[in-house]
Write a protein that holds these residues in place. Structure first.
Motif, PDB file in Angstrom:
ATOM      1  N   GLN A  53      40.388 -76.930 -48.954  1.00 44.45           N
ATOM      2  CA  GLN A  53      40.130 -75.793 -48.061  1.00 44.45           C
ATOM      3  C   GLN A  53      40.571 -74.478 -48.714  1.00 44.45           C
ATOM      4  O   GLN A  53      39.944 -73.428 -48.498  1.00 44.45           O
ATOM      5  CB  GLN A  53      40.870 -76.001 -46.741  1.00 44.45           C
ATOM      6  CG  GLN A  53      40.627 -74.920 -45.714  1.00 44.45           C
ATOM      7  CD  GLN A  53      41.258 -75.268 -44.381  1.00 44.45           C
ATOM      8  OE1 GLN A  53      40.592 -75.635 -43.431  1.00 44.45           O
ATOM      9  NE2 GLN A  53      42.577 -75.150 -44.309  1.00 44.45           N
ATOM     10  N   ILE A  57      38.386 -70.936 -48.915  1.00 41.23           N
ATOM     11  CA  ILE A  57      38.835 -69.625 -48.449  1.00 41.23           C
ATOM     12  C   ILE A  57      38.799 -68.601 -49.574  1.00 41.23           C
ATOM     13  O   ILE A  57      38.293 -67.482 -49.401  1.00 41.23           O
ATOM     14  CB  ILE A  57      40.250 -69.730 -47.852  1.00 41.23           C
ATOM     15  CG1 ILE A  57      40.242 -70.624 -46.610  1.00 41.23           C
ATOM     16  CG2 ILE A  57      40.796 -68.348 -47.500  1.00 41.23           C
ATOM     17  CD1 ILE A  57      41.623 -70.961 -46.084  1.00 41.23           C
ATOM     18  N   ARG A 147      49.028 -68.246 -43.932  1.00 44.54           N
ATOM     19  CA  ARG A 147      47.662 -68.740 -43.763  1.00 44.54           C
ATOM     20  C   ARG A 147      47.595 -69.862 -42.732  1.00 44.54           C
ATOM     21  O   ARG A 147      48.358 -70.813 -42.761  1.00 44.54           O
ATOM     22  CB  ARG A 147      47.139 -69.256 -45.111  1.00 44.54           C
ATOM     23  CG  ARG A 147      45.717 -69.765 -45.079  1.00 44.54           C
ATOM     24  CD  ARG A 147      45.364 -70.447 -46.399  1.00 44.54           C
ATOM     25  NE  ARG A 147      45.032 -69.483 -47.433  1.00 44.54           N
ATOM     26  CZ  ARG A 147      44.796 -69.824 -48.696  1.00 44.54           C
ATOM     27  NH1 ARG A 147      44.910 -71.084 -49.086  1.00 44.54           N
ATOM     28  NH2 ARG A 147      44.473 -68.905 -49.586  1.00 44.54           N
ATOM     29  N   LEU A 148      46.669 -69.713 -41.775  1.00 45.27           N
ATOM     30  CA  LEU A 148      46.220 -70.776 -40.880  1.00 45.27           C
ATOM     31  C   LEU A 148      47.329 -71.412 -40.038  1.00 45.27           C
ATOM     32  O   LEU A 148      47.616 -72.596 -40.153  1.00 45.27           O
ATOM     33  CB  LEU A 148      45.460 -71.847 -41.674  1.00 45.27           C
ATOM     34  CG  LEU A 148      44.183 -71.360 -42.362  1.00 45.27           C
ATOM     35  CD1 LEU A 148      43.565 -72.468 -43.185  1.00 45.27           C
ATOM     36  CD2 LEU A 148      43.194 -70.818 -41.349  1.00 45.27           C
ATOM     37  N   THR A 151      46.736 -73.386 -35.143  1.00 48.86           N
ATOM     38  CA  THR A 151      47.005 -74.598 -34.367  1.00 48.86           C
ATOM     39  C   THR A 151      48.495 -74.855 -34.166  1.00 48.86           C
ATOM     40  O   THR A 151      48.877 -75.888 -33.617  1.00 48.86           O
ATOM     41  CB  THR A 151      46.363 -75.829 -35.024  1.00 48.86           C
ATOM     42  OG1 THR A 151      46.940 -76.034 -36.316  1.00 48.86           O
ATOM     43  CG2 THR A 151      44.854 -75.660 -35.140  1.00 48.86           C
ATOM     44  N   GLU A 179      43.374 -66.359 -41.122  1.00 46.57           N
ATOM     45  CA  GLU A 179      43.166 -67.268 -39.991  1.00 46.57           C
ATOM     46  C   GLU A 179      41.697 -67.637 -39.848  1.00 46.57           C
ATOM     47  O   GLU A 179      40.818 -66.998 -40.434  1.00 46.57           O
ATOM     48  CB  GLU A 179      43.681 -66.645 -38.693  1.00 46.57           C
ATOM     49  CG  GLU A 179      45.197 -66.550 -38.606  1.00 46.57           C
ATOM     50  CD  GLU A 179      45.865 -67.911 -38.540  1.00 46.57           C
ATOM     51  OE1 GLU A 179      45.199 -68.907 -38.227  1.00 46.57           O
ATOM     52  OE2 GLU A 179      47.097 -67.979 -38.813  1.00 46.57           O
ATOM     53  N   ILE A 180      41.454 -68.659 -39.062  1.00 43.46           N
ATOM     54  CA  ILE A 180      40.099 -69.128 -38.794  1.00 43.46           C
ATOM     55  C   ILE A 180      39.757 -68.852 -37.341  1.00 43.46           C
ATOM     56  O   ILE A 180      40.634 -68.894 -36.466  1.00 43.46           O
ATOM     57  CB  ILE A 180      39.976 -70.641 -39.112  1.00 43.46           C
ATOM     58  CG1 ILE A 180      38.517 -71.094 -39.128  1.00 43.46           C
ATOM     59  CG2 ILE A 180      40.801 -71.479 -38.144  1.00 43.46           C
ATOM     60  CD1 ILE A 180      38.327 -72.509 -39.684  1.00 43.46           C
ATOM     61  N   PHE A 298      36.376 -67.136 -41.279  1.00 41.49           N
ATOM     62  CA  PHE A 298      37.756 -66.849 -41.666  1.00 41.49           C
ATOM     63  C   PHE A 298      38.002 -65.348 -41.542  1.00 41.49           C
ATOM     64  O   PHE A 298      37.103 -64.542 -41.758  1.00 41.49           O
ATOM     65  CB  PHE A 298      38.027 -67.289 -43.096  1.00 41.49           C
ATOM     66  CG  PHE A 298      38.107 -68.783 -43.275  1.00 41.49           C
ATOM     67  CD1 PHE A 298      39.239 -69.472 -42.870  1.00 41.49           C
ATOM     68  CD2 PHE A 298      37.061 -69.490 -43.852  1.00 41.49           C
ATOM     69  CE1 PHE A 298      39.328 -70.848 -43.027  1.00 41.49           C
ATOM     70  CE2 PHE A 298      37.150 -70.856 -44.015  1.00 41.49           C
ATOM     71  CZ  PHE A 298      38.273 -71.549 -43.599  1.00 41.49           C
TER      72      PHE A 298
END
Length: 306
Positions: A53, A57, A147-148, A151, A179-180, A298
């Motif tokens: 991933q 990105i 990053r990310l 969740t 972020e997504i 993204f």
């Protein structure tokens, strides 16, 4: 910067065990989760997925590891929050080294399960939560990259995170949040992927996850005192080849990692059994394979501490 695997050879550095990727059979067995709040696992299979991933990105943002308009100099300190596998830090450190800039990077995560086995002496890995950083880190870093965590965070945790990142940056330092999109999703290209998308949205709502971070985070950064806040978006495709984004199998594996939360939530009224969820993922993957319309977005959000 070429997207190649980096190999580091340093003397007198401790070597961690390098964990191999799991087989599909192992993937469907018990996964390791670092916390109840974070929906994704922290194990060997997730390490493989995160590193893949990372490539997606970086490619989406023009093969750039950072969009922050900063000029780091030798001796500057960088914080990588939610470091995971450390792949971003390793590549960013090497990029700066090739430019003649020798920086120090502090990588933090709530789990050390995915930390790399070898890394340069100027990179340090430690167990910390970005919501509660060491008091002595105030005004320590010139740049913070994260990053990310979509969740892993709810509204309260995001407020603590932004406040802590502001505190540990030195005046003039930059923060960069990648972020997504979690609310306005576009991977529903058939009945199964539409059902999966509805399930994900219900799961996020039940966990208190903030989906529209491109809307949510900029005002929060400004409220904390940051200036020059800006956001850039990039769409990536989801399909068989993965040439411009996720392979269908990679996107399936993202949601596969959240199976534990799906089952704990009794399928959120959309699936009843583990087998039904597995079949939903497989059918969704086939829909992505046969469509050119499935996408994910993204965002990179940067801001400066005055």
């Amino acid at each position: 910067m070429a997207m190649t695997t980096l190999h580091f050879e340093y003397k007198n550095r401790p070597t961690r065990e390098i964990r191999p990727a799991l087989s599909m059979v192992e993937l469907n067995q018990q996964r390791y989760y670092a916390s109840e709040q974070y929906l994704l696992p922290a194990d060997a299979a997730e390490t493989t997925r995160l590193n893949a991933q990372h490539r997606i990105i970086v490619k989406a943002f023009g093969n750039k590891l950072s969009l922050a308009p900063m000029n780091l100099k030798s001796g500057d300190r960088v914080l990588e929050s939610a470091a995971g596998t450390g792949i971003w830090a390793l590549e960013f450190f090497e990029k700066k080294r090739q430019e003649g800039v020798n920086i120090k990077i502090e990588c933090i995560d709530i789990s050390d399960k995915q930390f790399p086995g070898k890394y340069p002496s100027n990179i340090h890995f430690s167990l910390h939560s970005v919501t509660d950083l060491p008091a002595e880190w105030s005004s320590r870093f010139s740049y913070a990259h994260q990053r990310l965590l979509i969740t892993a965070m709810n509204d309260s945790l995001w407020h603590k995170t932004i406040s802590e990142l502001f505190r540990v940056l030195e005046p003039g330092g930059w923060v960069e949040l990648v972020e997504i999109e979690g609310k306005d999703r576009h991977f529903d290209v058939g009945p199964h992927s539409a059902k999966l998308q509805a399930l994900v949205l219900k799961m996020y709502a039940a966990k208190g996850c903030i989906g529209d971070l491109a809307v949510y985070l900029p005002p929060l950064l400004e409220e904390a005192g940051f200036l020059d806040v800006r956001c850039e978006a990039r769409d990536v495709t989801i399909g068989r080849s993965g040439e411009c984004g996720y392979r269908s199998t990679e996107f399936r594996d993202l949601w596969q990692g959240m199976k534990s939360s799906v089952l704990k939530g009794s399928g959120f009224g959309l699936v009843e059994t583990e087998q039904e969820f597995e079949e939903l993922l497989q059918e969704s993957m086939h829909e992505w394979d046969n469509s050119n319309k499935a996408t994910s977005t993204f965002y990179t959000i940067v801001a400066r501490k005055p």
